[in-house]
Design an enzyme around this catalytic site. Sequence first.
Site, PDB file in Angstrom:
ATOM      1  N   GLU A  48      15.133 -10.144  12.375  1.00 45.24           N
ATOM      2  CA  GLU A  48      15.356  -9.435  11.117  1.00 45.24           C
ATOM      3  C   GLU A  48      15.048  -7.950  11.318  1.00 45.24           C
ATOM      4  O   GLU A  48      13.907  -7.582  11.619  1.00 45.24           O
ATOM      5  CB  GLU A  48      14.479 -10.002  10.009  1.00 45.24           C
ATOM      6  CG  GLU A  48      14.733  -9.360   8.654  1.00 45.24           C
ATOM      7  CD  GLU A  48      13.880  -9.952   7.548  1.00 45.24           C
ATOM      8  OE1 GLU A  48      14.389 -10.103   6.429  1.00 45.24           O
ATOM      9  OE2 GLU A  48      12.704 -10.256   7.809  1.00 45.24           O
ATOM     10  N   GLU A  94       0.811  -1.218   0.000  1.00 44.34           N
ATOM     11  CA  GLU A  94       0.000   0.000   0.000  1.00 44.34           C
ATOM     12  C   GLU A  94       0.842   1.264   0.000  1.00 44.34           C
ATOM     13  O   GLU A  94       0.353   2.334  -0.388  1.00 44.34           O
ATOM     14  CB  GLU A  94      -0.950   0.012   1.195  1.00 44.34           C
ATOM     15  CG  GLU A  94      -0.292  -0.056   2.550  1.00 44.34           C
ATOM     16  CD  GLU A  94      -0.138  -1.474   3.072  1.00 44.34           C
ATOM     17  OE1 GLU A  94      -0.173  -1.656   4.297  1.00 44.34           O
ATOM     18  OE2 GLU A  94       0.034  -2.404   2.242  1.00 44.34           O
ATOM     19  N   GLY A 150       7.193 -11.256   1.821  1.00 42.95           N
ATOM     20  CA  GLY A 150       7.080 -10.297   2.910  1.00 42.95           C
ATOM     21  C   GLY A 150       7.530 -10.888   4.225  1.00 42.95           C
ATOM     22  O   GLY A 150       8.329 -11.825   4.264  1.00 42.95           O
ATOM     23  N   GLY A 151       7.000 -10.355   5.311  1.00 38.80           N
ATOM     24  CA  GLY A 151       7.438 -10.746   6.640  1.00 38.80           C
ATOM     25  C   GLY A 151       6.926 -12.115   7.060  1.00 38.80           C
ATOM     26  O   GLY A 151       5.871 -12.585   6.621  1.00 38.80           O
ATOM     27  N   GLU A 153       5.763 -13.180   9.996  1.00 39.55           N
ATOM     28  CA  GLU A 153       4.508 -13.182  10.742  1.00 39.55           C
ATOM     29  C   GLU A 153       3.306 -13.097   9.800  1.00 39.55           C
ATOM     30  O   GLU A 153       2.305 -13.787   9.987  1.00 39.55           O
ATOM     31  CB  GLU A 153       4.481 -12.029  11.752  1.00 39.55           C
ATOM     32  CG  GLU A 153       5.345 -12.269  12.974  1.00 39.55           C
ATOM     33  CD  GLU A 153       4.995 -13.570  13.697  1.00 39.55           C
ATOM     34  OE1 GLU A 153       3.796 -13.856  13.876  1.00 39.55           O
ATOM     35  OE2 GLU A 153       5.924 -14.312  14.057  1.00 39.55           O
ATOM     36  N   THR A 154       3.406 -12.234   8.788  1.00 42.90           N
ATOM     37  CA  THR A 154       2.325 -12.158   7.806  1.00 42.90           C
ATOM     38  C   THR A 154       2.201 -13.469   7.051  1.00 42.90           C
ATOM     39  O   THR A 154       1.091 -13.915   6.735  1.00 42.90           O
ATOM     40  CB  THR A 154       2.564 -11.000   6.829  1.00 42.90           C
ATOM     41  OG1 THR A 154       2.733  -9.793   7.567  1.00 42.90           O
ATOM     42  CG2 THR A 154       1.400 -10.844   5.870  1.00 42.90           C
ATOM     43  N   GLY A 155       3.329 -14.104   6.769  1.00 39.66           N
ATOM     44  CA  GLY A 155       3.300 -15.403   6.107  1.00 39.66           C
ATOM     45  C   GLY A 155       2.522 -16.437   6.903  1.00 39.66           C
ATOM     46  O   GLY A 155       1.764 -17.235   6.343  1.00 39.66           O
ATOM     47  N   GLU A 188       7.785 -16.346   0.288  1.00 38.18           N
ATOM     48  CA  GLU A 188       9.198 -15.939   0.385  1.00 38.18           C
ATOM     49  C   GLU A 188       9.255 -14.929   1.520  1.00 38.18           C
ATOM     50  O   GLU A 188       8.765 -13.813   1.390  1.00 38.18           O
ATOM     51  CB  GLU A 188       9.674 -15.347  -0.942  1.00 38.18           C
ATOM     52  CG  GLU A 188      11.179 -15.377  -1.095  1.00 38.18           C
ATOM     53  CD  GLU A 188      11.852 -14.078  -0.716  1.00 38.18           C
ATOM     54  OE1 GLU A 188      12.227 -13.950   0.481  1.00 38.18           O
ATOM     55  OE2 GLU A 188      11.987 -13.211  -1.578  1.00 38.18           O
TER      56      GLU A 188
END
Length: 491
Positions: free
Chosen positions: A382, A175, A225-226, A228-230, A247
């Site tokens: 990270e 976004e 992306g991150g 946690e979002t994964g 990834e």
Amino acid sequence: MQKMYIDGKWVPSVSGATRDIINPATGETIATVAEGGREDARLAIAAARRAFDESDWPRRPHRDRARLLMKLADLIEANAAELARIETANNGKPYVDAEDDAYTAANVFRYYAGLIGKPDGQTYDLPPPYEGKVVREPIGVCGLIVPWNFPLMMASWKLAPCLAAGNTAVFKPSEITPLSAIRLFELMEEAGFPPGVANLLLGSGAEAGAELAESMHVDKIAFTGGTETGRTIMRAAAGNIKKISLELGGKSANIVFADADLDVATDYGVYGIFLNAGQVCASGSRLLVQESIYEKFMEKLAAKARSIRVGNGMDPETEMGPLVSKAHMEKVLNYIEIGQKEGAKLVTGGRRLTEGELAKGFFVEPTIFTNVTRDMRIYREEIFGPVLVVQTFKDEEEAVRLANDSIFGLAGAVFTSDYENAMRVSGKVRVGVFWVNAYHPAFVEAPWGGYKQSGIGRELGTFGLEAYMEVKQVVYNREPRPLGYYHWNRS
């Protein structure tokens, strides 16, 4: 206001909501875009569903899809300078890197245009009268979600194999960096992609992205992306057992042995972490240096880090741009503060840069910590910024143990003049991408992805195309006759 592209039309969000887009080098608003939500996502998914289920797109000859991908590649290349300016203004990276990303994107579309027409499938021997073969078919509707660090290049990594394979797509950029994606979709429209085949959905991950992950009408999610979002996407995808490609994060180790060329190793050590201001999933954010060369190595490394030219990416002298947003800058600065409180030694950097023209941007100095221990957060987590942690090791065994001491397994590297040593280490470090006497080169022909919590699946190369295809077994009975299994057709 710049709009979304759904079912072949440029449309505002259903709610009318918008978002201001900020130049991270200046803090200025450079565009206003539609802010999509769940209803917009549903409309985009429905368009992609119709295009897959009702149009001829999945069944078109390979050469027809390839022709469109090739035309798009030509348009990207012809507009590379404009795309690079857009990317630099929106993301902050140096223009030279943004321009390279644009040419890379064109090459990715060309690669998959060529690959889709290559021989594929298998035949296998079966007892007569049966014949068997394996064919590959598109998965269906794919939700493609990319981050803000390489907006245009990541778009090509996902859209090219997805469309080449005959899928339809709902593509959601970050976004905060949607501008190069908007221009890319204008070029896709110019190239002649049919309505609904590729749809551009703008908006937040919490709303637009979540709907993609949860929808029963989406067959696959590909996300970069991150971590946690994964995890959140994996849970959401369980609703209809979507295919997933993830990834995710990294905390990659760059190992330097005593026999390495110090000028080369320090050059790559700096490049490995400070490229794109450290906002790279594969950054060499942990540097492991053999004890016997530590003092000499650190002297060279710190001097090179201090001399990096930080500034606006449109300045041709700039070698490192700003962080992508104020919020991300504050996160990185917080990690630097945590590192100092944990007892790590700050060798160089550590400050926000506010001198002169940098005052309104989100600039952080190239930062290096030593005296780092494995229990420190700056060692384990990270940071995704220009922050390097350095450790020493005694021998090969310890170097490998330290390199593998991470929940992540995306990338790694070794610098040494001993070929056998390099090959041994490359076989022991558990990562998906490993470099010897180099850091960061990536090639469309080679697979990209990680071990452990760095993700699932691979992008690029033939593996990237296979990730967007189903495998079907077809068995043909050459001599159909009554089965003879049931009593009524037994003799």
